[in-house]
Design an enzyme around this catalytic site. Structure first.
Site, mmCIF file in Angstrom:
data_model
loop_
_atom_site.group_PDB
_atom_site.id
_atom_site.type_symbol
_atom_site.label_atom_id
_atom_site.label_comp_id
_atom_site.label_asym_id
_atom_site.label_seq_id
_atom_site.Cartn_x
_atom_site.Cartn_y
_atom_site.Cartn_z
ATOM 1 N N GLU A 1 46.350 -137.496 1.949
ATOM 2 C CA GLU A 1 45.040 -137.795 2.520
ATOM 3 C C GLU A 1 45.107 -138.370 3.932
ATOM 4 O O GLU A 1 44.119 -138.344 4.663
ATOM 5 C CB GLU A 1 44.298 -138.765 1.594
ATOM 6 N N SER A 2 46.256 -138.872 4.329
ATOM 7 C CA SER A 2 46.395 -139.424 5.674
ATOM 8 C C SER A 2 46.457 -138.342 6.748
ATOM 9 O O SER A 2 46.453 -138.655 7.943
ATOM 10 C CB SER A 2 47.653 -140.289 5.749
#
Length: 269
Positions: A53-54
């Site tokens: 998700e980063s």
């Protein structure tokens, strides 16, 4: 440790890894999902594309990340893109084959809670929150879940609906216009649950060695249906256990080392 020489968590991780196909694009969470995905990458799915998700795409970590912000992910990624682009250009455009998630609670239709235990206004426990899980559960072509099973986590009614599975079942998800197919498997420490083809209620479809249907039912907060074609699951192979344990040893050693930050020297006095 079981008498067979492996733990329930190792059995879960190996079983989850077996669900992943080589070449798939997988949006993965931290914890057991990350361990399963990286085990798959080290065994039968070397071309598995991992997205965290980063914004790290195609990452190939040597150790398991502590969080989505772990530098190991960026250092080993094919590219790092802005967070908004991960969701808009990858996930929402249908380019993610598998979303791999976990949660604190799940109900019989695969709906998830990762927000609160108890009342939202006065919770008994404040959980980490949704993060990107609602979007992943909505847009990934299919979703895999991995959770330890108990009557506290597999509940008749969620305390809070964070991420949608099949909503009320019987096609409600499709009627509401969700693009992804929803949760196709829930890997637990008893076996694997899959949705019934018509009702979409999760049913016990496979059992681990030495586990009984009675034990699986007793650890579930709703009357768990057992599939007519209930399948036995194979135990972990020795090579899988060796690679998984080496991965955890490398991770423990890396996280035990102190973090050293070198600051640039300055000629100013």
């Amino acid at each position: 440790m079981s008498t067979a020489g492996y733990t329930a968590e190792e059995m879960m991780t190996v079983t989850a890894a077996r669900q992943l196909r080589n070449g798939s694009v997988c949006f993965v969470g931290i914890g057991l999902p990350s361990a399963a995905c990286n085990l798959a990458r080290l065994t039968h799915a070397p071309e598995l594309v991992l997205i965290y998700e980063s914004g790290t795409v195609g990452t190939r970590p040597q150790v398991l990340p502590l969080s989505i912000g772990d530098g190991e992910l960026a250092e080993t990624a094919t590219c790092v893109v802005p967070l908004a682009e991960v969701f808009s250009q990858y996930l929402q455009r249908g380019r993610v084959d598998v979303g791999f998630l976990s949660a604190a609670q799940i109900d019989r239709f695969g709906n998830l809670n990762s927000t609160v235990i108890g009342s939202y206004s006065r919770p008994a426990v404040r959980l980490p929150g949704s993060g990107g899980a609602p979007e992943i559960a909505t847009h990934a072509r299919e979703v895999l879940l991995i959770m330890k099973q108990s009557t506290r986590s597999f509940v008749a009614r969620l305390d809070f609906l964070t991420s949608s599975g099949y909503l009320g079942g019987s096609g409600e998800r499709t009627r509401c216009g969700f693009p992804g197919r929803g949760p196709r498997a829930v890997i637990t420490d008893f076996g694997v649950l899959r949705p019934h083809p018509q009702s979409e209620e999760l049913q016990l479809s496979a059992l681990y060695p030495g586990v009984t249907t009675e034990a699986a039912r007793a650890a579930c907060g709703w009357p768990l249906i057992v599939a007519q074609d209930l399948q036995p699951l194979s135990p972990p192979q020795e090579s899988d256990l060796r690679l998984l344990r080496e991965l955890h040893r490398r991770t423990a050693a890396a996280h035990a080392r102190p973090v050293r930050i070198t600051l640039p020297h300055s000629d100013r006095h």
